[in-house]
Design a protein around this motif. Structure first.
Motif, PDB file in Angstrom:
ATOM      1  N   ARG D   8     -31.709  63.837 -13.755  1.00  0.00           N
ATOM      2  CA  ARG D   8     -31.190  65.078 -13.176  1.00  0.00           C
ATOM      3  C   ARG D   8     -29.666  65.014 -13.069  1.00  0.00           C
ATOM      4  O   ARG D   8     -29.109  64.172 -12.367  1.00  0.00           O
ATOM      5  N   ILE D   9     -29.025  65.895 -13.829  1.00  0.00           N
ATOM      6  CA  ILE D   9     -27.574  65.845 -13.997  1.00  0.00           C
ATOM      7  C   ILE D   9     -26.860  66.749 -13.011  1.00  0.00           C
ATOM      8  O   ILE D   9     -27.232  67.899 -12.817  1.00  0.00           O
ATOM      9  N   GLY D  10     -25.798  66.225 -12.434  1.00  0.00           N
ATOM     10  CA  GLY D  10     -24.852  67.035 -11.672  1.00  0.00           C
ATOM     11  C   GLY D  10     -23.507  66.973 -12.363  1.00  0.00           C
ATOM     12  O   GLY D  10     -22.876  65.920 -12.413  1.00  0.00           O
ATOM     13  N   LEU D  11     -23.120  68.107 -12.915  1.00  0.00           N
ATOM     14  CA  LEU D  11     -21.878  68.150 -13.708  1.00  0.00           C
ATOM     15  C   LEU D  11     -20.744  68.654 -12.840  1.00  0.00           C
ATOM     16  O   LEU D  11     -20.890  69.660 -12.147  1.00  0.00           O
ATOM     17  N   ILE D  12     -19.595  67.965 -12.926  1.00  0.00           N
ATOM     18  CA  ILE D  12     -18.428  68.436 -12.176  1.00  0.00           C
ATOM     19  C   ILE D  12     -17.346  68.857 -13.165  1.00  0.00           C
ATOM     20  O   ILE D  12     -16.823  68.031 -13.918  1.00  0.00           O
ATOM     21  N   GLY D  13     -17.032  70.146 -13.164  1.00  0.00           N
ATOM     22  CA  GLY D  13     -16.032  70.677 -14.105  1.00  0.00           C
ATOM     23  C   GLY D  13     -16.722  71.428 -15.223  1.00  0.00           C
ATOM     24  O   GLY D  13     -17.694  70.943 -15.796  1.00  0.00           O
ATOM     25  N   TYR D  14     -16.210  72.639 -15.529  1.00  0.00           N
ATOM     26  CA  TYR D  14     -16.884  73.456 -16.552  1.00  0.00           C
ATOM     27  C   TYR D  14     -15.931  73.827 -17.686  1.00  0.00           C
ATOM     28  O   TYR D  14     -16.074  74.853 -18.325  1.00  0.00           O
ATOM     29  N   GLY D  15     -14.937  73.001 -17.888  1.00  0.00           N
ATOM     30  CA  GLY D  15     -13.970  73.294 -18.948  1.00  0.00           C
ATOM     31  C   GLY D  15     -14.548  72.940 -20.311  1.00  0.00           C
ATOM     32  O   GLY D  15     -15.766  72.930 -20.506  1.00  0.00           O
ATOM     33  N   PHE D  16     -13.682  72.626 -21.229  1.00  0.00           N
ATOM     34  CA  PHE D  16     -14.079  72.303 -22.593  1.00  0.00           C
ATOM     35  C   PHE D  16     -15.101  71.167 -22.608  1.00  0.00           C
ATOM     36  O   PHE D  16     -16.132  71.233 -23.285  1.00  0.00           O
ATOM     37  N   MET D  17     -14.846  70.138 -21.841  1.00  0.00           N
ATOM     38  CA  MET D  17     -15.769  68.993 -21.836  1.00  0.00           C
ATOM     39  C   MET D  17     -17.071  69.335 -21.123  1.00  0.00           C
ATOM     40  O   MET D  17     -18.138  68.846 -21.497  1.00  0.00           O
ATOM     41  N   GLY D  18     -16.989  70.175 -20.115  1.00  0.00           N
ATOM     42  CA  GLY D  18     -18.215  70.638 -19.463  1.00  0.00           C
ATOM     43  C   GLY D  18     -19.146  71.300 -20.466  1.00  0.00           C
ATOM     44  O   GLY D  18     -20.375  71.130 -20.414  1.00  0.00           O
ATOM     45  N   ARG D  19     -18.579  72.036 -21.382  1.00  0.00           N
ATOM     46  CA  ARG D  19     -19.392  72.700 -22.404  1.00  0.00           C
ATOM     47  C   ARG D  19     -19.997  71.694 -23.385  1.00  0.00           C
ATOM     48  O   ARG D  19     -21.180  71.785 -23.736  1.00  0.00           O
ATOM     49  N   THR D  20     -19.184  70.747 -23.838  1.00  0.00           N
ATOM     50  CA  THR D  20     -19.713  69.793 -24.826  1.00  0.00           C
ATOM     51  C   THR D  20     -20.837  68.946 -24.236  1.00  0.00           C
ATOM     52  O   THR D  20     -21.819  68.662 -24.914  1.00  0.00           O
ATOM     53  N   HIS D  21     -20.687  68.583 -22.959  1.00  0.00           N
ATOM     54  CA  HIS D  21     -21.732  67.760 -22.344  1.00  0.00           C
ATOM     55  C   HIS D  21     -22.997  68.574 -22.106  1.00  0.00           C
ATOM     56  O   HIS D  21     -24.106  68.106 -22.339  1.00  0.00           O
ATOM     57  N   TYR D  37     -36.822  59.557 -21.446  1.00  0.00           N
ATOM     58  CA  TYR D  37     -36.141  60.397 -20.452  1.00  0.00           C
ATOM     59  C   TYR D  37     -35.669  61.719 -21.063  1.00  0.00           C
ATOM     60  O   TYR D  37     -35.371  61.797 -22.248  1.00  0.00           O
ATOM     61  N   ARG D  38     -35.631  62.717 -20.210  1.00  0.00           N
ATOM     62  CA  ARG D  38     -35.080  64.015 -20.563  1.00  0.00           C
ATOM     63  C   ARG D  38     -34.053  64.412 -19.517  1.00  0.00           C
ATOM     64  O   ARG D  38     -34.327  64.309 -18.319  1.00  0.00           O
ATOM     65  N   PRO D  39     -32.874  64.883 -19.960  1.00  0.00           N
ATOM     66  CA  PRO D  39     -31.894  65.368 -18.989  1.00  0.00           C
ATOM     67  C   PRO D  39     -32.342  66.712 -18.409  1.00  0.00           C
ATOM     68  O   PRO D  39     -32.933  67.525 -19.125  1.00  0.00           O
ATOM     69  N   VAL D  40     -32.077  66.908 -17.167  1.00  0.00           N
ATOM     70  CA  VAL D  40     -32.336  68.199 -16.526  1.00  0.00           C
ATOM     71  C   VAL D  40     -31.020  68.693 -15.930  1.00  0.00           C
ATOM     72  O   VAL D  40     -30.331  67.949 -15.231  1.00  0.00           O
ATOM     73  N   LEU D  41     -30.666  69.936 -16.239  1.00  0.00           N
ATOM     74  CA  LEU D  41     -29.397  70.488 -15.766  1.00  0.00           C
ATOM     75  C   LEU D  41     -29.573  70.989 -14.329  1.00  0.00           C
ATOM     76  O   LEU D  41     -29.805  72.155 -14.079  1.00  0.00           O
ATOM     77  N   LYS D  42     -29.415  70.075 -13.413  1.00  0.00           N
ATOM     78  CA  LYS D  42     -29.744  70.363 -12.010  1.00  0.00           C
ATOM     79  C   LYS D  42     -28.665  71.198 -11.342  1.00  0.00           C
ATOM     80  O   LYS D  42     -28.966  72.184 -10.668  1.00  0.00           O
ATOM     81  N   ALA D  43     -27.420  70.795 -11.531  1.00  0.00           N
ATOM     82  CA  ALA D  43     -26.356  71.512 -10.832  1.00  0.00           C
ATOM     83  C   ALA D  43     -25.026  71.343 -11.539  1.00  0.00           C
ATOM     84  O   ALA D  43     -24.771  70.316 -12.159  1.00  0.00           O
ATOM     85  N   VAL D  44     -24.183  72.375 -11.407  1.00  0.00           N
ATOM     86  CA  VAL D  44     -22.807  72.270 -11.890  1.00  0.00           C
ATOM     87  C   VAL D  44     -21.905  72.625 -10.716  1.00  0.00           C
ATOM     88  O   VAL D  44     -22.218  73.518  -9.923  1.00  0.00           O
ATOM     89  N   CYS D  45     -20.769  71.918 -10.663  1.00  0.00           N
ATOM     90  CA  CYS D  45     -19.895  72.058  -9.493  1.00  0.00           C
ATOM     91  C   CYS D  45     -18.459  72.334  -9.913  1.00  0.00           C
ATOM     92  O   CYS D  45     -17.933  71.674 -10.828  1.00  0.00           O
ATOM     93  N   ALA D  46     -17.847  73.323  -9.267  1.00  0.00           N
ATOM     94  CA  ALA D  46     -16.415  73.567  -9.440  1.00  0.00           C
ATOM     95  C   ALA D  46     -15.951  74.430  -8.294  1.00  0.00           C
ATOM     96  O   ALA D  46     -16.772  75.041  -7.602  1.00  0.00           O
ATOM     97  N   ARG D  47     -14.645  74.499  -8.087  1.00  0.00           N
ATOM     98  CA  ARG D  47     -14.155  75.178  -6.891  1.00  0.00           C
ATOM     99  C   ARG D  47     -14.313  76.702  -6.933  1.00  0.00           C
ATOM    100  O   ARG D  47     -14.566  77.337  -5.935  1.00  0.00           O
ATOM    101  N   ASN D  48     -14.141  77.270  -8.131  1.00  0.00           N
ATOM    102  CA  ASN D  48     -14.193  78.721  -8.251  1.00  0.00           C
ATOM    103  C   ASN D  48     -15.648  79.194  -8.355  1.00  0.00           C
ATOM    104  O   ASN D  48     -16.281  79.036  -9.399  1.00  0.00           O
ATOM    105  N   GLU D  49     -16.155  79.772  -7.300  1.00  0.00           N
ATOM    106  CA  GLU D  49     -17.579  80.089  -7.208  1.00  0.00           C
ATOM    107  C   GLU D  49     -18.034  81.062  -8.282  1.00  0.00           C
ATOM    108  O   GLU D  49     -19.075  80.882  -8.918  1.00  0.00           O
ATOM    109  N   GLU D  50     -17.241  82.086  -8.484  1.00  0.00           N
ATOM    110  CA  GLU D  50     -17.619  83.112  -9.452  1.00  0.00           C
ATOM    111  C   GLU D  50     -17.750  82.519 -10.858  1.00  0.00           C
ATOM    112  O   GLU D  50     -18.725  82.758 -11.558  1.00  0.00           O
ATOM    113  N   ARG D  51     -16.778  81.708 -11.199  1.00  0.00           N
ATOM    114  CA  ARG D  51     -16.793  81.161 -12.557  1.00  0.00           C
ATOM    115  C   ARG D  51     -17.856  80.082 -12.736  1.00  0.00           C
ATOM    116  O   ARG D  51     -18.447  79.944 -13.802  1.00  0.00           O
ATOM    117  N   VAL D  52     -18.060  79.315 -11.721  1.00  0.00           N
ATOM    118  CA  VAL D  52     -19.077  78.273 -11.852  1.00  0.00           C
ATOM    119  C   VAL D  52     -20.474  78.913 -11.928  1.00  0.00           C
ATOM    120  O   VAL D  52     -21.360  78.425 -12.635  1.00  0.00           O
TER     121      VAL D  52
END
Lengths: 384, 384, 384, 384
Positions: D8-21, D37-52
């Motif tokens: 279960r993945i928690g991603l921090i940052g949604y920029g260019f690298m956030g997309r590739t990952h 194993y299978r990755p599960v996209l559990k959560a993504v985190c960034a400061r700007n709520e609307e964009r995240v």
């Protein structure tokens, strides 16, 4: 996602093309978020239950079928995607259209023009969206070539040449037929390299340079007999191993096409080149990210072929992917076709190539095979 | 030098080819000191006295003539080198042979097979050494290709393809005829790209891959009328601007040839590729130092086209020039042909291609033009 | 020819460079007929009488000498061409200048800056024409690069990088010293790749991009001991097998240079690349006919590196040779330098690079070696 | 899918690298079905709520967070993936490790060695799986290079050279800082091209060729001041625009590295070349499918650089994708790293490069910057 409309896919066939299409459907939303529609992997169908189950599990299809007629009869399917051997395209496509389903069909549309005709009639009569997977149009570099030609940058066209070279059937011990090698079995495939490879070249060519008027061809079957996997017997090989033809385009330019599976050193070398009055273009599939471009109007001392690395945001489709310099690959062409198909649902326009257009390609293929057989020029009857 | 035998040259024509040959004769001794013979620039002949004088002065010819019959009649000439437009080859060559001179003739040998026949007869009857300047055989990379083919490394051959692409006649304002542009005048040249460019491709092809059995061709004349420099009038263009043909070789392989002067971006792009069972070879004139070679027997994970920089001492002719990595150019092919011609004087063997061999190339050219005219396959009658 | 002035050459050394220069002198008149001067191969000098005789015979020198002092003393010699190992350059050049002879000296000018200084002084004091054979400036593609840089097309320069990669000394059994391998003997050569190969890179670099201000280098000697051919004993190797340095140019750009004789796969791969604000250029010796050019001002979707085949009449020197598409080679660079030297006799201008300019290159070489030895940055003191 | 374990993945940052990952996690199962194993996209985190939120919606993350500490505190997250600017790597990674999460961190690991140390300590103390996204190792052609080096095919290594050339910051009007341009802000990035681009080159180099012992570097900042997007003021630029260094590897070979964002014509041209006693290898990112290979043991007359199209099933990772000749792209390198990470969960081995290994790369980066600043050689202290 909640506010998206869905396109519920029923896929028939889980071979190589089944994989490329499934991948395209699944990746669509991540890279084309602005589209109103989203594909949903509703069902996959094939005769072998165990294997179709494994495929569905791997790719995430919601259900399976083992009889394509059952699939077509289902209410929860919007579009039928045909990835079977060529000999099954017609029956399935016609039934799907008659059931009011959209149809996405692998290329070539059919084995013959006659077989294709009722397919065209069926989708047109039913008024269902349809498209044929001539995916190479949607390599960004190839789409860029189309834009350059359409812009008039090349001027009057003199020459078009294309080839599609492979080397995987040189070994005479390779059998024909069966699930993996139906492309070597004339009954299943309808022809050899002509329908499998030249059809791609012809589709791109007419898209870029207009209709092909007449053709003069030669074919060859280098390995005359191969073990047939269905019968277990050594049988005559019916397909063309190699095919070469030259032709006139409607615009007066000369065309030259060659395909073979006996060109040692080439895995899947699809290339084309267009020579115009002012500029020329060339491309090849092995280095698909690059488009070569020569412009005679450049200052003479620094004139030369430009190697364009088609990865910038202002180049076709590339705003959807990464950053300049970072390349995409073969599979993305299918994503682009899905995107364009979905967009066509929004706009109401057709998604090229349609069955009708693919039938024109079929006409050239058939004229080519007849020309080779009769050792004479043949009119194609293409209306592009 | 004192102990060297001499080959006293009488050159007819001082155009582009007159320069390449003169250069070859002059450089021979510096790089092939071991040969028993040395060329001597005895005389150069052309109608315009002032210009032939200037040429003789620049290149160091001992004397000039303005009438080729006078040249042939001279006792102090051993060999006649014919660099005139194609329509004069036959008369001069026959007269030279009858006078007992050796003959080195520019390609194509003649405008037609019929015109070539008495030329072949004349040199054979007279028993004089003869050769035709199909110089590209003697690019080191091309000679290396020949060695590789002959060694059997390629195995059974499936495909041969060649083209010769140029772009210098696209401008419709370019006139035809006259000293500089006789290649555009069908009376002087006999044909367009077929005799000028494809003849090279055919010569190399048959040298590498054996006789061509039958052909199916198409030609095109894109610019239908051009000002003729001799008459001052706009006249129909008789030459073929472009020519494409496919063919069968005697060994069962398929051939594909194309030439044009309307391929924007290509100055003199002669290319060929041979696909064999085990290995493939390709070469092009723009990067003439390199031979590309693919060997399927290489370990699979590191298998790929090899780009061979043909500049090492163990590669053809290269022991005569510089050191590995340092390239030679176009002009050296003529030096090599002179060297081989001189060596043939020592050994008594013929210097290929002889008139007889060049006539076989002529047969293919003629079959190509007839095929294009009649829109049908033609047997070549080649005996290679 | 009768009305031409002559430049009577006395060549010292008949090795590889003796051949390239002799060839250049002999071909000059055929291709540069408009020049007022013609080289005459008056004499060649070397210690081994038998071999120098053979060389004179092969190349057509009128006479031989076995003592260079005698050669210099002769009245019938106008110019001394020095093709000896580096350790003899200074003594010969100084004596020649003092005798009032013009001097053409192989590169590098000397082994050290100190050794070069009296050479520069001597030619300047005597007021005799002088030049150093940094021949690569006169590859047409390289001269074109110079024109492009000078035209301002590149804008402000940020980066210059060059390397010269070879692989011929990897075998540790290769001896050092003797006639053929003096380049591996530090006493004869003064250094390894720095003087032999990097000197070329530095000369081109400063010609194209201005003076080099300071350098930071590393060198390596991979094979520490080799049999010495003069002594018959295994001796320490004194030369640098490889050398890398970075530097600042006076114009603020960064430079990067590398040379080695241990780069497997590269025979003589001299390459350079210049990155400017608006455009970039790159070139390499293995494909010396081509110049690669990138112009950011091109329309963005068709922007790419252009591969310029430098064979057209409007490109440097190419009006002298053949027709577009037909390439020249390595040896022609020497012909061009002879042509420019002869032209300088007409115009009274100097023929670059002069001894003075070559000494600046020497300063960089020396700073490089000192930097490597001291593991610190060194100012070059170059005044370009 | 049902029987798969999840990561279960928690991603921090949604920029260019956030997309590739994100793309890598989503595609994993389709192409590596055999993994436990299978990755599960559990959560993504960034400061700007609307964009995240928009990002989560587009990519299919189950939930969002706006405070990374909250994310780390969640029980339903197994692994934290850090895609923030470099200045936040350390704090997040340490906290994640202390919370017992696995950590996947974008490169470079940190801005300095000192900053990296507690990161390494934290993951080692916590005993959590960790890896750093030096993705280029997993281009199939690069992995093949690794296999070739490890097989001993190259023999003793003499030279390693790499560069990473871009041209996107030439325009002085480009600002620094802010979300999109933090790479130009030294506080956020820690350095310019050294950490951003050379770090990749160094990671690959040490993986292929072992530890780097000492370095001598130069850096340059061509544009000295840029508008800062955070402050709205023109501020001094702190990063290195370009960096060049040479070095010694522990195995005695010489290294040469260059990176710049001022090389007009290069978008993301990462290249490397290794020269060994018997064979050489080179690769570049613009044509990432190809590996060039030269083997001196090939028969001499057909020896040349081989251009290997790395798309066959027996080449690294390529059995997972399409068929020979059909290429994959940049993004697949991340899929491969995810696959290898998941496999490491099964085997219990570490997934290279670990934090520890990435810290060694950091040591080289830091030595490079210190060397440039002090204009002297620096030991790296690397223990590879």
């Amino acid at each position: 996602m909640e506010d998206k409309k869905t396109l519920r896919i029923g896929l028939i066939g889980y071979g190589f093309m089944g994989r490329t299409h499934s991948n395209a459907y699944k990746r669509l939303g991540d890279f084309f978020p602005e589209l109103a529609y989203r594909p949903v992997l509703k069902a996959v169908c094939a005769r072998n239950e165990e294997r179709v189950k494994a495929f569905a599990d791997q790719w995430g299809y919601e259900s399976i079928e083992t009889d394509w007629k059952t699939l077509i009869a289902r209410d929860d399917i919007d579009a039928i995607d045909i990835c079977t051997p060529n000999n099954m395209h017609a029956e399935i496509a016609i039934a799907a259209a008659e059931a009011g389903k959209m149809v996405l069909c692998e290329k070539p549309l059919a084995r013959t023009v006659a077989e294709a005709q009722p397919m065209v009639d069926a989708v047109e009569k039913a008024g269902v969206k349809n498209t044929v997977w001539y995916n190479y149009r949607r390599v960004p570099a190839v789409t860029l070539a189309k834009q350059l030609v359409d812009s008039g940058k090349l001027g009057k066209i003199f020459h078009y040449r294309a080839n599609f070279l492979q080397d995987w059937t040189i070994n005479p011990e390779l059998p024909q037929g069966g699930e993996a090698l139906w492309r070597l079995d004339n009954d299943a495939a309808g022809s050899g390299v002509t329908g499998d490879l030249l059809a791609h070249c012809i589709d791109t060519a007419m898209w870029l340079n207009g209709g092909i008027k007449d053709v003069s061809a030669v074919t060859e079957t280098f390995v005359k007999e191969r073990l047939h996997q269905s019968t277990g017997e050594v049988q005559k090989v019916g397909i063309d191993d190699a095919c070469i033809f030259h032709c006139h385009f409607d615009n007066g330019s000369l065309g030259l096409f060659e395909s073979t599976r006996y060109a040692r050193g080439h895995k899947a070398l699809y290339t084309f080149e267009i020579n115009g009055e002012h500029a020329s273009i060339r491309w090849d599939l092995h280095d698909l990210t690059r488009l070569e471009y020569f412009d005679h109007r450049d200052d003479s001392v620094v004139r030369g072929w430009r190697s364009i690395h088609v990865t910038d945001g202002d180049q076709p489709y590339m705003d959807k992917w990464w950053v300049p310099g970072l390349s995409i690959g073969y599979e993305h062409t299918f994503v682009h076709q899905v995107a364009d198909f979905l967009k066509s649902l929004e706009t109401g326009e057709s998604c090229s190539p349609t069955f009708k257009e693919a039938q024109e390609t079929q006409k050239v293929c058939e004229a080519v095979l007849k020309s080779a057989e009769s050792r004479s020029w043949k009119e194609t009857g293409v209306d592009w």
